[in-house]
Design an enzyme around this catalytic site. Structure first.
Site, PDB file in Angstrom:
ATOM      1  N   CYS A 247      22.613 -55.953 -77.186  1.00 39.73           N
ATOM      2  CA  CYS A 247      23.984 -55.990 -77.725  1.00 39.73           C
ATOM      3  C   CYS A 247      24.145 -57.216 -78.614  1.00 39.73           C
ATOM      4  O   CYS A 247      24.783 -57.162 -79.661  1.00 39.73           O
ATOM      5  CB  CYS A 247      25.015 -56.007 -76.602  1.00 39.73           C
ATOM      6  SG  CYS A 247      25.387 -54.370 -75.929  1.00 39.73           S
TER       7      CYS A 247
ATOM      8  N   HIS B 121      16.594 -48.289 -76.268  1.00 32.00           N
ATOM      9  CA  HIS B 121      15.808 -48.565 -77.468  1.00 32.00           C
ATOM     10  C   HIS B 121      14.550 -47.723 -77.429  1.00 32.00           C
ATOM     11  O   HIS B 121      13.927 -47.551 -76.390  1.00 32.00           O
ATOM     12  CB  HIS B 121      15.479 -50.053 -77.605  1.00 32.00           C
ATOM     13  CG  HIS B 121      14.755 -50.634 -76.435  1.00 32.00           C
ATOM     14  ND1 HIS B 121      15.388 -50.966 -75.258  1.00 32.00           N
ATOM     15  CD2 HIS B 121      13.449 -50.943 -76.256  1.00 32.00           C
ATOM     16  CE1 HIS B 121      14.508 -51.454 -74.414  1.00 32.00           C
ATOM     17  NE2 HIS B 121      13.313 -51.444 -74.987  1.00 32.00           N
TER      18      HIS B 121
HETATM   19  P1  AMP Z   1      11.222 -52.933 -72.487  1.00 33.44           P
HETATM   20  O1  AMP Z   1      12.443 -53.239 -71.688  1.00 33.44           O
HETATM   21  O2  AMP Z   1       9.955 -52.919 -71.686  1.00 33.44           O
HETATM   22  O3  AMP Z   1      11.376 -51.710 -73.335  1.00 33.44           O
HETATM   23  O4  AMP Z   1      11.010 -54.149 -73.439  1.00 33.44           O
HETATM   24  C1  AMP Z   1      11.975 -54.695 -74.248  1.00 33.44           C
HETATM   25  C2  AMP Z   1      11.318 -54.925 -75.567  1.00 33.44           C
HETATM   26  O5  AMP Z   1      12.164 -55.740 -76.341  1.00 33.44           O
HETATM   27  C3  AMP Z   1       9.964 -55.628 -75.476  1.00 33.44           C
HETATM   28  O6  AMP Z   1       9.039 -54.848 -76.217  1.00 33.44           O
HETATM   29  C4  AMP Z   1      10.235 -56.991 -76.107  1.00 33.44           C
HETATM   30  O7  AMP Z   1       9.118 -57.483 -76.813  1.00 33.44           O
HETATM   31  C5  AMP Z   1      11.389 -56.685 -77.027  1.00 33.44           C
HETATM   32  N1  AMP Z   1      12.262 -57.810 -77.316  1.00 33.44           N
HETATM   33  C6  AMP Z   1      12.860 -58.618 -76.427  1.00 33.44           C
HETATM   34  N2  AMP Z   1      13.592 -59.543 -77.062  1.00 33.44           N
HETATM   35  C7  AMP Z   1      13.490 -59.296 -78.383  1.00 33.44           C
HETATM   36  C8  AMP Z   1      14.010 -59.912 -79.557  1.00 33.44           C
HETATM   37  N3  AMP Z   1      14.827 -60.968 -79.508  1.00 33.44           N
HETATM   38  N4  AMP Z   1      13.643 -59.404 -80.761  1.00 33.44           N
HETATM   39  C9  AMP Z   1      12.824 -58.342 -80.824  1.00 33.44           C
HETATM   40  N5  AMP Z   1      12.309 -57.722 -79.753  1.00 33.44           N
HETATM   41  C10 AMP Z   1      12.627 -58.195 -78.551  1.00 33.44           C
HETATM   42 ZN    ZN Z   2      23.592 -53.725 -74.646  1.00 34.33          ZN
END
Ligand code: AMP
Ligand code: ZN
Length: 137
Positions: free
Chosen positions: A7, A99
């Site tokens: 968010c 996502h």
């Molecule tokens: P998951 O919950 O396993 O789908 O992982 C969350 C994803 O978000 C992981 O692949 C992280 O590398 C990615 N992630 C977390 N923080 C950020 C950020 N600030 N910018 C880009 N990707 C992120």
């Molecule tokens: Zn959210």
């Protein structure tokens, strides 16, 4: 301020390397690059997972994912592309905000995605993003 990291990315409170934005979604480089070109498509309105989406939102998310996936293919010419939405702690999810992962796959890659991965330097993310954006124009 929202506690949800995605968010906050959507609200531009946390910087992200954006490749595509429309009314319903924000697409940005994953800071953990499984393979060059790994993009996350986040739905703008918070939903924990796909089960929370109505039909219109679901269509919007997959339309955006498909568009970006084509650009990734054009930019990096991978042999394939994994598309997934992990769901819940047991599935290894760390961010509970819907996502879609778009992960280019190359010959010689195993089926398993190693997780977590070593992160490329920030400038690499920008370089990858430029290649994708050029194919989205
Ligand atoms: P998951 O919950 O396993 O789908 O992982 C969350 C994803 O978000 C992981 O692949 C992280 O590398 C990615 N992630 C977390 N923080 C950020 C950020 N600030 N910018 C880009 N990707 C992120
Ligand atoms: Zn959210």
């Amino acid at each position: 301020m929202s506690e949800c990291i995605f968010c906050r990315i959507v609200a531009k409170q946390i910087p992200a390397t954006v490749v595509h934005e429309d009314e319903d979604t924000l697409a940005f480089m994953d800071i953990g690059q499984v393979n060059p070109g790994h993009v996350l498509i986040a739905v703008k309105k918070h939903a924990d997972n796909i089960f929370a989406l109505d039909e219109a939102q679901a269509s919007a998310v997959f339309r955006s994912a498909t568009r970006v996936a084509r650009a990734i293919r054009a930019a990096f010419e991978p042999q394939g592309l994994s598309v997934y939405q992990a769901n819940g702690k047991a599935a290894g999810q760390t961010v509970f905000h819907l996502h879609i992962h778009l992960v280019p796959r190359y010959e010689g890659d195993g089926m398993a995605l190693s997780w977590p991965v070593k992160n490329p330097p920030r400038e690499k993310l920008a370089e990858y993003a430029e290649k994708i954006k050029a194919r989205l124009a």
